[in-house]
Design an enzyme around this catalytic site. Structure first.
Site, PDB file in Angstrom:
ATOM      1  N   GLU A 143       0.829  -1.226   0.000  1.00  0.00           N
ATOM      2  CA  GLU A 143       0.000   0.000   0.000  1.00  0.00           C
ATOM      3  C   GLU A 143       0.848   1.254   0.000  1.00  0.00           C
ATOM      4  OE1 GLU A 143      -3.017  -2.484  -0.327  1.00  0.00           O
ATOM      5  OE2 GLU A 143      -2.823  -0.380  -0.850  1.00  0.00           O
ATOM      6  N   HIS A 228      -4.337  -6.404 -11.436  1.00  0.00           N
ATOM      7  CA  HIS A 228      -3.917  -7.335 -10.374  1.00  0.00           C
ATOM      8  C   HIS A 228      -3.534  -8.701 -10.907  1.00  0.00           C
ATOM      9  CE1 HIS A 228      -6.017  -4.430  -7.713  1.00  0.00           C
ATOM     10  NE2 HIS A 228      -5.031  -4.741  -6.917  1.00  0.00           N
TER      11      HIS A 228
END
Ligand SMILES: CCC(=O)Oc1c(C)cccc1C(=O)O
Ligand SMILES: [Ca+2]
Ligand SMILES: [Zn+2]
Length: 313
Positions: A143, A228
């Site tokens: 993140e 992803h």
């Protein structure tokens, strides 16, 4: 009343004990770490969707309740990520200028996601089939690396640049896990699941259905899936650069995690532009390796071979 820096005692999501940097102010201890950049701040959304929520505080500097665990890990792991970028690349926080690092935990109800929203990190509690999302250092590193990427190449979060954005986060999330050196591996998110299965693998992306060669890339239009999953192609190249191996008949000599980090950090911060393609990633990594180790170096050869092995020219 002058604030004072303190050391609190915490227990993380997995019951692991760790010290947390706190601030004592007006009879409360806050999850505020003044020892790194302009500070690391951890908040409680109290299972609402309000951000950032309330700065986490208590009266005894002990963060040992089950409810405290996600905050302890978000706070502590943000410090590890700060230390990695500072110690390895002399980068002071994600913006290079000591930007405060803010994280909110207990976001939403049974929320099974984690994300960087351009201002802060946000972690859900998981839905009972996963642990709270700040309980994995590779996820926290993933993140915060989105924040580093946003402040540098600012890779557009779609198509190949989006898959590069995701790969950078998986790669540095993994390198940060090795830097911390507690059960490190080439899987992402294994610390979130009860059976220790990750949700992506850099060593073998196909283990979770992601492509490990450009010819196998997803060509559909679902962007969230695309970024992803096609990240697996670049993740595999990074794994081969570091660890070596023979992939679709192409043999790569591994040059190790340190040099992988140096090459990809330089590519990310010096060469990649926001619309970079996989082919431009190959060129950027070759240029970075040339800058660092020389044109005819073993490192440059390994980078070229690794991108050959995953079909990126
Ligand atoms: C490794 C962390 C990760 O992939 O977090 C996400 C999740 C769990 C859902 C949606 C987006 C992300 C992300 O940060 O890319
Ligand atoms: Ca991992
Ligand atoms: Zn991501």
């Amino acid at each position: 009343m002058v604030d004072s820096n303190q050391i609190g005692f915490g227990i993380g999501v997995h019951g692991d004990k760790k010290q947390v940097n706190t601030v004592f102010s007006n009879s409360y201890y806050y999850l505020q770490d003044n020892t790194r950049g302009k500070g690391i701040y951890t908040y409680d959304a109290k299972n609402s969707n309000r951000l950032p929520g309330t700065l986490w505080r208590n009266a005894d500097n002990q963060f040992t309740a089950k409810y405290d665990g996600p905050a302890v890990d978000a706070h502590y792991y943000a410090g590890v990520v700060y230390d990695y970028y500072k110690n390895k690349f002399n980068r002071n926080s994600y913006d290079g200028a000591g930007a405060p690092i803010k994280s909110t935990v207990h976001y939403g109800k049974s929320y099974t996601n984690a994300f960087w929203n351009s201002y802060q990190m946000v972690y859900g509690d998981g839905d009972g089939s996963t642990y709270p999302f700040s309980g994995a250092l590779d996820v926290v590193g993933h993140e915060l690396t989105h924040a580093v990427t946003e402040k540098t190449a600012n890779l557009i979060y779609e198509n190949e640049s989006g898959a590069l954005n995701e790969a950078m986060s998986d790669i540095f999330g993994t390198l940060i896990e090795y830097y911390n050196n507690q059960n490190p591996d080439w899987e992402i998110g294994e610390d979130l699941s009860f059976n220790r299965q990750g949700f992506r693998s850099l060593a073998d992306p196909t283990k979770y259905g992601d492509p490990d060669h450009y010819s196998k890339r997803y060509r559909g239009s679902n962007q969230n899936y695309l970024v992803h999953t096609n990240s697996g192609i670049i993740n595999k190249a990074a794994y081969l650069i570091s660890e070596g191996g023979t992939h679709y008949g192409v043999t790569v000599n591994g040059i190790g995690k340190e040099k992988l980090g140096n090459i990809f950090y330089r590519a990310l911060t010096q060469y990649l532009t926001e619309s970079a393609t996989f082919s431009q990633m190959r060129a950027a990594a070759l240029q970075a390796a040339t800058d660092l180790y020389g044109a005819a170096s073993a490192e440059v050869i390994s980078v070229g071979k690794a991108f050959d092995a995953v079909g990126v020219n």
